[in-house]
Design an enzyme around this catalytic site. Structure first.
Site, PDB file in Angstrom:
ATOM      1  N   ARG A 238       0.865  -1.183   0.000  1.00  0.00           N
ATOM      2  CA  ARG A 238       0.000   0.000   0.000  1.00  0.00           C
ATOM      3  C   ARG A 238       0.896   1.226   0.000  1.00  0.00           C
ATOM      4  O   ARG A 238       1.909   1.262   0.712  1.00  0.00           O
ATOM      5  CB  ARG A 238      -0.901   0.014   1.238  1.00  0.00           C
ATOM      6  CG  ARG A 238      -2.107  -0.922   1.162  1.00  0.00           C
ATOM      7  CD  ARG A 238      -3.119  -0.485   0.100  1.00  0.00           C
ATOM      8  NE  ARG A 238      -4.296  -1.341   0.043  1.00  0.00           N
ATOM      9  CZ  ARG A 238      -4.433  -2.378  -0.777  1.00  0.00           C
ATOM     10  NH1 ARG A 238      -3.459  -2.726  -1.608  1.00  0.00           N
ATOM     11  NH2 ARG A 238      -5.553  -3.081  -0.773  1.00  0.00           N
ATOM     12  N   GLU A 267      -3.589   7.578  -4.349  1.00  0.00           N
ATOM     13  CA  GLU A 267      -3.955   7.124  -5.693  1.00  0.00           C
ATOM     14  C   GLU A 267      -5.191   7.857  -6.183  1.00  0.00           C
ATOM     15  O   GLU A 267      -6.103   8.080  -5.392  1.00  0.00           O
ATOM     16  CB  GLU A 267      -4.194   5.611  -5.668  1.00  0.00           C
ATOM     17  CG  GLU A 267      -2.921   4.868  -5.334  1.00  0.00           C
ATOM     18  CD  GLU A 267      -3.094   3.355  -5.247  1.00  0.00           C
ATOM     19  OE1 GLU A 267      -4.144   2.834  -5.665  1.00  0.00           O
ATOM     20  OE2 GLU A 267      -2.161   2.704  -4.763  1.00  0.00           O
ATOM     21  N   HIS A 285      -1.200   0.237  -9.966  1.00  0.00           N
ATOM     22  CA  HIS A 285      -1.840  -0.716  -9.041  1.00  0.00           C
ATOM     23  C   HIS A 285      -2.340  -1.979  -9.772  1.00  0.00           C
ATOM     24  O   HIS A 285      -3.541  -2.241  -9.845  1.00  0.00           O
ATOM     25  CB  HIS A 285      -2.982  -0.047  -8.271  1.00  0.00           C
ATOM     26  CG  HIS A 285      -3.306  -0.739  -6.981  1.00  0.00           C
ATOM     27  ND1 HIS A 285      -3.631  -0.074  -5.825  1.00  0.00           N
ATOM     28  CD2 HIS A 285      -3.350  -2.054  -6.658  1.00  0.00           C
ATOM     29  CE1 HIS A 285      -3.863  -0.947  -4.860  1.00  0.00           C
ATOM     30  NE2 HIS A 285      -3.696  -2.166  -5.346  1.00  0.00           N
TER      31      HIS A 285
HETATM   32  C1  8YV Z   1      -6.231  -5.038  -6.282  1.00  0.00           C
HETATM   33  C2  8YV Z   1      -5.129  -5.139  -3.960  1.00  0.00           C
HETATM   34  O1  8YV Z   1      -5.571  -4.602  -7.402  1.00  0.00           O
HETATM   35  O2  8YV Z   1      -6.313  -6.957  -3.143  1.00  0.00           O
HETATM   36  C3  8YV Z   1      -5.719  -5.937  -2.864  1.00  0.00           C
HETATM   37  O3  8YV Z   1      -5.614  -5.537  -1.702  1.00  0.00           O
HETATM   38  O4  8YV Z   1      -4.525  -4.151  -3.730  1.00  0.00           O
HETATM   39  C4  8YV Z   1      -5.267  -5.637  -5.360  1.00  0.00           C
HETATM   40  O5  8YV Z   1      -5.648  -6.948  -5.427  1.00  0.00           O
HETATM   41  C5  8YV Z   1      -7.276  -4.146  -5.793  1.00  0.00           C
HETATM   42  O6  8YV Z   1      -7.344  -4.035  -4.428  1.00  0.00           O
HETATM   43  C6  8YV Z   1      -8.654  -4.536  -6.330  1.00  0.00           C
HETATM   44  O7  8YV Z   1      -9.693  -3.877  -5.678  1.00  0.00           O
END
Ligand code: 8YV
Length: 319
Positions: A238, A267, A285
């Site tokens: 993150r 973001e 991301h």
């Molecule tokens: C995704 C992520 O790209 O799962 C997570 O926490 O950061 C990634 O898998 C994203 O969150 C999809 O909503």
């Protein structure tokens, strides 16, 4: 019929599976995040919300949904976008999508690691701009991974998958984690050390912790200063785990060789100056962005919603 709000266009089979189960699906039929006002309006009276990491799930949204709301199924393994206490006090269950995105995210970590170590993007730019004058003995020299030290901050599912790949590249592995990880200590001969001991030893630092109040700005100016100036920093966890402004300053000053980032503090915005640095590789991301993984995540959110609405324990309960 109970109503389920899906806040974004998702790969199959979530919507199809929920409709088949007799639920009314309200799909925000777009790829970009809906405006907050739209979210609040459409959540009204829903029994379930399928949310993305970019949606803030807080008391306001939960109250907008109102008393019918029973579950928030996050389409992500991370759930730092959700106020868990606000869900708890309202008796709303929360679920996530662990496991299915481990390998995809570890692959992407390695894509960034290799690109940063071997200056892939800088090389690509040289070719595309027509500025390559031919082979040179000292052109774009990078980091030799064989024999280098990989430091993992967090050695859970994704950190461990990154470590398994590192073994194939002949890297030595150090990790920092609240608990010893037998999977790493045994077959991979990794060593668990405190962060302060890990930082000065690593050639590559890769972050694999969830975002919590304890991990916010875990890597700030002080920590960056403890890294070797030849080190690389990779973040697929993150954004706020790194103080992005401190990172820009360290890269600018040559106190760090390069960074590979998939996630950002705010973001989709980038810290001032980040995009101008030649020695950063920036991705939007994409950690879990494979066809297979996103479909598995889709199946999981549907199963979690159906579990709660059927009165069963959902497969991936967080709350
Ligand atoms: C995704 C992520 O790209 O799962 C997570 O926490 O950061 C990634 O898998 C994203 O969150 C999809 O909503």
């Amino acid at each position: 019929m109970p109503r389920v709000l899906i806040t974004r266009r998702l790969p199959p089979p979530a919507a199809e599976r929920l409709v088949q189960a007799g639920l009314t699906v309200d799909l925000v039929d777009q790829d970009d995040p809906p405006p907050r006002a739209v979210l609040l309006e459409r959540a009204r009276g829903c029994a379930a919300l399928i949310t993305m990491l970019s949606e803030r799930v807080d008391a306001e949204l939960l109250d907008a949904a109102g008393s019918p709301l029973r579950v928030v199924a996050n389409y992500a393994v991370g759930y730092n976008n959700i106020d868990l206490d606000a869900c708890r006090v309202r008796g709303v269950r929360v679920t996530n999508t662990p496991g299915v995105l481990t390998e995809a995210t570890a692959d992407l970590t390695w894509a960034l690691l290799l690109a940063a170590a071997r200056r892939v993007v800088e090389g690509d730019r040289l070719m595309r701009t027509g500025t390559w004058s031919g082979w040179q003995p000292q052109q774009l020299l990078g980091l030799e991974l064989h024999g280098a030290v990989l430091g993992l901050v967090g050695a859970g599912r994704i950190g461990a998958a990154v470590a398994r790949r590192a073994a194939g590249f002949g890297m030595r592995i150090l990790y920092t984690d609240p608990q010893p990880r037998a999977e790493l200590d045994g077959p991979l001969r990794a060593q668990r050390v405190p962060l302060s001991e890990l930082l000065p030893q690593v050639d590559v630092l890769s972050l694999h912790v969830p975002l919590t109040p304890q991990t916010r700005h875990l890597i700030g100016a002080r920590e960056l200063a403890q890294l070797k100036p030849t080190a690389l920093l990779i973040n697929t966890a993150r954004g706020p785990v790194i103080d992005e402004r401190a990172l820009v300053a360290a890269l600018r000053a040559g106190r760090l060789a390069a960074a590979g980032l998939d996630v950002y503090e705010e973001e989709p915005r980038l810290a001032p100056g980040l995009a101008e640095l030649p020695n950063v590789v920036l991705l939007p991301h994409l950690g879990s962005a494979t066809v297979t993984t996103r479909q598995r995540m889709s199946a999981m959110v549907a199963d979690n919603v159906l579990g709660v609405l059927d009165g069963r324990e959902p497969p991936n309960a967080v709350v």
